[in-house]
Design a protein around this motif. Sequence first.
Motif, mmCIF file in Angstrom:
data_model
loop_
_atom_site.group_PDB
_atom_site.id
_atom_site.type_symbol
_atom_site.label_atom_id
_atom_site.label_comp_id
_atom_site.label_asym_id
_atom_site.label_seq_id
_atom_site.Cartn_x
_atom_site.Cartn_y
_atom_site.Cartn_z
ATOM 1 N N ASP A 1 0.102 1.489 9.954
ATOM 2 C CA ASP A 1 -0.966 1.045 9.051
ATOM 3 C C ASP A 1 -0.932 1.746 7.683
ATOM 4 O O ASP A 1 -1.977 2.002 7.092
ATOM 5 N N GLN B 1 0.798 -1.231 0.000
ATOM 6 C CA GLN B 1 0.000 0.000 0.000
ATOM 7 C C GLN B 1 0.826 1.275 0.000
ATOM 8 O O GLN B 1 0.267 2.375 0.109
ATOM 9 N N ARG C 1 -6.274 -12.044 6.052
ATOM 10 C CA ARG C 1 -6.450 -10.586 5.974
ATOM 11 C C ARG C 1 -7.347 -10.070 7.098
ATOM 12 O O ARG C 1 -6.988 -9.184 7.847
ATOM 13 N N GLU D 1 -12.257 -3.009 13.704
ATOM 14 C CA GLU D 1 -11.771 -1.705 13.252
ATOM 15 C C GLU D 1 -12.923 -0.742 12.960
ATOM 16 O O GLU D 1 -12.844 0.444 13.277
HETATM 17 N N1 GUN Z 1 -6.731 -0.480 7.851
HETATM 18 C C1 GUN Z 1 -6.917 -1.613 7.168
HETATM 19 N N2 GUN Z 1 -7.827 -2.490 7.620
HETATM 20 C C2 GUN Z 1 -8.003 -3.628 6.922
HETATM 21 N N3 GUN Z 1 -8.831 -4.664 7.159
HETATM 22 C C3 GUN Z 1 -8.611 -5.561 6.165
HETATM 23 N N4 GUN Z 1 -7.679 -5.123 5.309
HETATM 24 C C4 GUN Z 1 -7.282 -3.921 5.766
HETATM 25 C C5 GUN Z 1 -6.331 -2.963 5.307
HETATM 26 O O1 GUN Z 1 -5.642 -3.140 4.300
HETATM 27 N N5 GUN Z 1 -6.195 -1.835 6.044
#
Ligand code: GUN
Length: 435
Positions: free
Chosen positions: A323, A83, A205, A236
């Motif tokens: 991140d 990324q 992931r 998240e």
């Molecule tokens: N911040 C973030 N959360 C995720 N949750 C699954 N993939 C990702 C990602 O690439 N970044």
Amino acid sequence: MTSPSTAPTLYRATYLHTPRSPFTHPDALDAQSDGGLLVQDGVIRAAGPFADIRAAHPDAPVTDLRGGLLLPGFIDTHVHYPQVRVIGGLGLPLLDWLDQCALPEEARMADLAYARGVARDFIGGLIGAGTTTALVFGSHFAGAVDAFFEEATRTGLRAVTGLVVSDRLLRDELHTTPQRAYDEGRALIERWHGAGRTLYAVTPRFSLSASEGILDACAALMRDFPGVRFTSHINENTREIQTVRDLFPRARDYLDTYERAGLVGRHSVLAHNVHPTDRELGVMAAHRCTAAHCPCSNSALGSGFFPLRRHLDAGVHVSLGSDVGGGTGFSLLKEGLQAHFMQNLMPGGVPLSPAHLLYLATLAGAEALDLPHTGFFEPGRAFDAVHLRPAPGTPLDAVFRHAASPERALAAAFATGTPADVARVWIGGDTVLGG
Ligand SMILES: Nc1nc2[nH]cnc2c(=O)[nH]1
Ligand SMILES: [Zn+2]
């Protein structure tokens, strides 16, 4: 056979480090305004006031680093290799940001030449920010993961990473099968786990994109190769959490999707955990796993305020992550500042001193990754270090020249320091930047 010893070097510097956690030891910060670190064969042999080290080692050649701050190398416990070229996709919540910004770029990693360029950009960014160790979310393509390990080995970075695996709800070209996830993971582990400074991390992931079959394949790798690390995402974003609830109707909560597969343990680092339940915090503490806090990402994606107080009260270990590319850059100085801001702004937030920020950016990461030879300066640990030396005429240089104490200079480094202030970086005694 042991290799012959090289000559020692005595570094003279203002140095600061946290040999203990300030969350449990109020006097955890050790600041030496005129300090000495004797380094030989990449390992610290003596540390303390310069005058004492000098007296004990009168013949060692001295490298004078005064005028800046010497800190342990930063340890980033959550950052995405594919990324780096999409940093800055601001204004979208997690699932839209993944669809529109991150995943199209991650699909490009199928092209090995492209992946090699990304690996160079990414590791250059980490080291340029003073990061000497990182737990890195890899790529969905095994060739791109190989390319990463090769670049980490070439540069000397301490890196823990692995193949990212998913089998639903992303894009077809990013999906795999449990058998392929196991076979490709096994081949990468056999090539790279414990080779030089690299370790392997089993990396689904997130539960949203991972069936029970994929999580079971991950658990099989953890069982068959003791010592590999585990990392994923958790709690998240509220839409993400609801989707996971729908996908795993038998799971008690998000953590349970990993727990039932046997993936939660001492070597597990779960990123974000912005919206945990009390049960999840209790289980994380009992298993001694880590929550990687990523404050710039949580702000940029609007994910929410990290409940640090609840983590500390429950006894959950917390470390720091940039991140990238949900986060806004590689600097753990900036992450520390953003953590400080967010705790200041949220009701019941934890006041974070410069010592807390330094600990989160260094020793907390070493503890999360179970790397007892890094994290602070003491005899026997590797000399992983970052020298902050702002250019003359900059505001940070003015603070450094006039600071009443090393602690004040450290606070200013977090408040206003950037990768432009990173003058030199060492990993295992090797200069990997500057010098
Ligand atoms: N911040 C973030 N959360 C995720 N949750 C699954 N993939 C990702 C990602 O690439 N970044
Ligand atoms: Zn992430």
